[in-house]
Motif scaffolding. Sequence first.
Motif, PDB file in Angstrom:
ATOM      1  N   ARG A   1      13.815   3.867   2.345  1.00 59.71           N
ATOM      2  CA  ARG A   1      12.704   3.482   1.482  1.00 59.71           C
ATOM      3  C   ARG A   1      11.686   4.620   1.379  1.00 59.71           C
ATOM      4  O   ARG A   1      11.221   4.978   0.298  1.00 59.71           O
ATOM      5  CB  ARG A   1      12.046   2.204   2.022  1.00 59.71           C
ATOM      6  N   LEU A   2      11.332   5.231   2.526  1.00 61.89           N
ATOM      7  CA  LEU A   2      10.346   6.304   2.532  1.00 61.89           C
ATOM      8  C   LEU A   2      10.821   7.532   1.761  1.00 61.89           C
ATOM      9  O   LEU A   2      10.011   8.294   1.239  1.00 61.89           O
ATOM     10  CB  LEU A   2      10.028   6.712   3.973  1.00 61.89           C
ATOM     11  N   GLN A   3      12.134   7.722   1.701  1.00 63.03           N
ATOM     12  CA  GLN A   3      12.695   8.906   1.065  1.00 63.03           C
ATOM     13  C   GLN A   3      12.267   9.033  -0.392  1.00 63.03           C
ATOM     14  O   GLN A   3      12.088  10.145  -0.906  1.00 63.03           O
ATOM     15  CB  GLN A   3      14.223   8.869   1.167  1.00 63.03           C
ATOM     16  N   SER A   4      12.077   7.902  -1.064  1.00 60.68           N
ATOM     17  CA  SER A   4      11.726   7.933  -2.486  1.00 60.68           C
ATOM     18  C   SER A   4      10.412   7.236  -2.797  1.00 60.68           C
ATOM     19  O   SER A   4       9.965   7.247  -3.947  1.00 60.68           O
ATOM     20  CB  SER A   4      12.842   7.283  -3.312  1.00 60.68           C
ATOM     21  N   ALA A   5       9.772   6.646  -1.801  1.00 58.88           N
ATOM     22  CA  ALA A   5       8.578   5.838  -2.049  1.00 58.88           C
ATOM     23  C   ALA A   5       7.318   6.701  -2.135  1.00 58.88           C
ATOM     24  O   ALA A   5       7.184   7.703  -1.432  1.00 58.88           O
ATOM     25  CB  ALA A   5       8.412   4.797  -0.948  1.00 58.88           C
ATOM     26  N   ASP A   6       6.405   6.305  -2.995  1.00 55.66           N
ATOM     27  CA  ASP A   6       5.094   6.936  -3.072  1.00 55.66           C
ATOM     28  C   ASP A   6       4.143   6.184  -2.143  1.00 55.66           C
ATOM     29  O   ASP A   6       3.462   5.233  -2.547  1.00 55.66           O
ATOM     30  CB  ASP A   6       4.572   6.911  -4.509  1.00 55.66           C
ATOM     31  N   VAL A   7       4.144   6.587  -0.894  1.00 56.85           N
ATOM     32  CA  VAL A   7       3.309   5.929   0.105  1.00 56.85           C
ATOM     33  C   VAL A   7       2.514   6.979   0.884  1.00 56.85           C
ATOM     34  O   VAL A   7       2.881   8.154   0.931  1.00 56.85           O
ATOM     35  CB  VAL A   7       4.130   5.080   1.093  1.00 56.85           C
ATOM     36  N   THR A   8       1.442   6.509   1.487  1.00 56.12           N
ATOM     37  CA  THR A   8       0.672   7.319   2.419  1.00 56.12           C
ATOM     38  C   THR A   8       0.614   6.574   3.741  1.00 56.12           C
ATOM     39  O   THR A   8       0.088   5.451   3.800  1.00 56.12           O
ATOM     40  CB  THR A   8      -0.757   7.564   1.905  1.00 56.12           C
ATOM     41  N   GLU A   9       1.188   7.153   4.777  1.00 52.50           N
ATOM     42  CA  GLU A   9       1.112   6.553   6.100  1.00 52.50           C
ATOM     43  C   GLU A   9      -0.276   6.793   6.675  1.00 52.50           C
ATOM     44  O   GLU A   9      -0.807   7.900   6.617  1.00 52.50           O
ATOM     45  CB  GLU A   9       2.191   7.134   7.010  1.00 52.50           C
ATOM     46  N   LEU A  10      -0.846   5.742   7.261  1.00 54.96           N
ATOM     47  CA  LEU A  10      -2.197   5.800   7.800  1.00 54.96           C
ATOM     48  C   LEU A  10      -2.225   5.836   9.319  1.00 54.96           C
ATOM     49  O   LEU A  10      -3.267   6.119   9.916  1.00 54.96           O
ATOM     50  CB  LEU A  10      -3.001   4.593   7.308  1.00 54.96           C
ATOM     51  N   GLY A  11      -1.103   5.537   9.930  1.00 49.86           N
ATOM     52  CA  GLY A  11      -1.055   5.518  11.387  1.00 49.86           C
ATOM     53  C   GLY A  11       0.228   4.888  11.874  1.00 49.86           C
ATOM     54  O   GLY A  11       1.124   4.551  11.089  1.00 49.86           O
ATOM     55  N   GLU A  12       0.315   4.730  13.177  1.00 54.45           N
ATOM     56  CA  GLU A  12       1.496   4.125  13.793  1.00 54.45           C
ATOM     57  C   GLU A  12       1.091   3.286  14.986  1.00 54.45           C
ATOM     58  O   GLU A  12       0.028   3.484  15.592  1.00 54.45           O
ATOM     59  CB  GLU A  12       2.502   5.195  14.199  1.00 54.45           C
ATOM     60  N   VAL A  13       1.942   2.326  15.303  1.00 54.34           N
ATOM     61  CA  VAL A  13       1.737   1.426  16.440  1.00 54.34           C
ATOM     62  C   VAL A  13       3.049   1.332  17.202  1.00 54.34           C
ATOM     63  O   VAL A  13       4.104   1.141  16.590  1.00 54.34           O
ATOM     64  CB  VAL A  13       1.311   0.016  15.975  1.00 54.34           C
ATOM     65  N   THR A  14       3.005   1.493  18.506  1.00 56.47           N
ATOM     66  CA  THR A  14       4.190   1.336  19.351  1.00 56.47           C
ATOM     67  C   THR A  14       3.994   0.135  20.261  1.00 56.47           C
ATOM     68  O   THR A  14       2.960   0.021  20.931  1.00 56.47           O
ATOM     69  CB  THR A  14       4.436   2.599  20.198  1.00 56.47           C
ATOM     70  N   VAL A  15       4.957  -0.778  20.260  1.00 56.59           N
ATOM     71  CA  VAL A  15       4.870  -1.979  21.095  1.00 56.59           C
ATOM     72  C   VAL A  15       6.119  -2.095  21.969  1.00 56.59           C
ATOM     73  O   VAL A  15       7.215  -1.717  21.546  1.00 56.59           O
ATOM     74  CB  VAL A  15       4.714  -3.262  20.247  1.00 56.59           C
ATOM     75  N   PRO A  16       5.966  -2.603  23.193  1.00 52.56           N
ATOM     76  CA  PRO A  16       7.138  -2.830  24.041  1.00 52.56           C
ATOM     77  C   PRO A  16       7.981  -3.972  23.488  1.00 52.56           C
ATOM     78  O   PRO A  16       7.443  -4.935  22.925  1.00 52.56           O
ATOM     79  CB  PRO A  16       6.526  -3.196  25.397  1.00 52.56           C
ATOM     80  N   VAL A  17       9.286  -3.854  23.619  1.00 49.43           N
ATOM     81  CA  VAL A  17      10.181  -4.919  23.158  1.00 49.43           C
ATOM     82  C   VAL A  17      11.226  -5.214  24.236  1.00 49.43           C
ATOM     83  O   VAL A  17      11.710  -4.311  24.911  1.00 49.43           O
ATOM     84  CB  VAL A  17      10.892  -4.551  21.831  1.00 49.43           C
ATOM     85  N   ASN A  18      11.524  -6.487  24.400  1.00 48.49           N
ATOM     86  CA  ASN A  18      12.640  -6.893  25.247  1.00 48.49           C
ATOM     87  C   ASN A  18      13.166  -8.216  24.741  1.00 48.49           C
ATOM     88  O   ASN A  18      12.510  -8.893  23.949  1.00 48.49           O
ATOM     89  CB  ASN A  18      12.234  -6.998  26.722  1.00 48.49           C
TER      90      ASN A  18
ATOM     91  N   ILE B   1       5.116   1.966  11.449  1.00 39.13           N
ATOM     92  CA  ILE B   1       4.183   2.717  10.616  1.00 39.13           C
ATOM     93  C   ILE B   1       3.353   1.763   9.769  1.00 39.13           C
ATOM     94  O   ILE B   1       3.828   0.711   9.356  1.00 39.13           O
ATOM     95  CB  ILE B   1       4.913   3.721   9.700  1.00 39.13           C
ATOM     96  N   ILE B   2       2.103   2.165   9.537  1.00 37.70           N
ATOM     97  CA  ILE B   2       1.210   1.438   8.643  1.00 37.70           C
ATOM     98  C   ILE B   2       0.995   2.312   7.418  1.00 37.70           C
ATOM     99  O   ILE B   2       0.718   3.511   7.556  1.00 37.70           O
ATOM    100  CB  ILE B   2      -0.139   1.125   9.325  1.00 37.70           C
ATOM    101  N   PHE B   3       1.135   1.743   6.228  1.00 36.37           N
ATOM    102  CA  PHE B   3       1.076   2.558   5.022  1.00 36.37           C
ATOM    103  C   PHE B   3       0.392   1.815   3.880  1.00 36.37           C
ATOM    104  O   PHE B   3       0.275   0.587   3.889  1.00 36.37           O
ATOM    105  CB  PHE B   3       2.484   2.965   4.582  1.00 36.37           C
ATOM    106  N   LYS B   4      -0.059   2.584   2.903  1.00 38.42           N
ATOM    107  CA  LYS B   4      -0.537   2.033   1.637  1.00 38.42           C
ATOM    108  C   LYS B   4       0.315   2.615   0.513  1.00 38.42           C
ATOM    109  O   LYS B   4       0.907   3.687   0.663  1.00 38.42           O
ATOM    110  CB  LYS B   4      -2.017   2.349   1.410  1.00 38.42           C
ATOM    111  N   LYS B   5       0.400   1.908  -0.604  1.00 40.45           N
ATOM    112  CA  LYS B   5       1.227   2.357  -1.736  1.00 40.45           C
ATOM    113  C   LYS B   5       0.416   3.293  -2.621  1.00 40.45           C
ATOM    114  O   LYS B   5      -0.131   2.904  -3.646  1.00 40.45           O
ATOM    115  CB  LYS B   5       1.774   1.153  -2.506  1.00 40.45           C
ATOM    116  N   GLU B   6       0.353   4.531  -2.157  1.00 36.68           N
ATOM    117  CA  GLU B   6      -0.371   5.585  -2.856  1.00 36.68           C
ATOM    118  C   GLU B   6       0.276   6.906  -2.479  1.00 36.68           C
ATOM    119  O   GLU B   6       0.533   7.147  -1.301  1.00 36.68           O
ATOM    120  CB  GLU B   6      -1.837   5.565  -2.439  1.00 36.68           C
TER     121      GLU B   6
END
Length: 279
Positions: A68-85, A175-180
């Motif tokens: 999706r990111l390969q062709s999308a017009d987006v701007t990433e604003l940050g990232e969040v990492t959470v533990p998973v199990n 990732i957190i992004f906006k469509k811009e």
Amino acid sequence: MKLSVLGPAGTFTDAASQVFSARHPELNIAPDYHPTFDLVYNSVAPDGLGLLPLENQLDGFVLATLQRLQSADVTELGEVTVPVNFGLAARVDDMAKIKRIFVQFKTEGQCQNLLANLPQAEIITTSSNMTSLEKLQAGDTGDAAIVPQSQMAALDFPLLQDNVADQDDNATRFIIFKKEPASLTAPDGTEAPTTAFKFPMFVTPPTEQPGVLREILTHLADAGLNLVTIMSLPTRQKIGIYSFYIEVSGTFAQKALLFETIGQMAAAYTVHPLGFYAL
């Protein structure tokens, strides 16, 4: 503000959205749940945000997000990492009696040791971990599901097994992004020079001649910028032509150098920026 996330409520994506919301109470975030990656992306409003999983510690990058990111017009604003199990729940009293097991497509790669011990079970792939749980709750004797560990305490099935991921210290990055469209121009800002940044992008060379990847990486190395990630994805134009997903990191003292270097790269390759944000 509406935040489009992969649902339903209770997924790890939902947990990541809660972490992001707690970091930014001024945004007054309301989660907006959708069952697929495409629906999450398509539902992001002009004044809203989206959140998608990008990378798992055990199973690597999420291909659906990268595509999706390969062709999308987006701007990433940050990232969040959470533990998973994960836990295992089943409508049987013995693992040998499991006939089929519901498992989310990315979860499967994180629980290979468990699945290897269930050769008799048919693996049914689902779109989310909570969907796996819903299918188990509506299922028949012999059904099982791998579900978020956070859901296990509330379940009542004959067989319950905790912590079934291949490692206990598993985590997923979102990732957190906006469509811009993201910019190739350095943004204004007053961050401290020592503040770390990340700059994700796709770089596509015009041809597949030998040494082109080395040339791309030489730009970054000569500038003293840190290459965090590199992944190749087909451009779908022709077999053998690839686009490279690259993440670069550094400090804000290098911001001007970063954008000068990216500008030089853009003169030789197709550069699709995805944002510039503080870590």
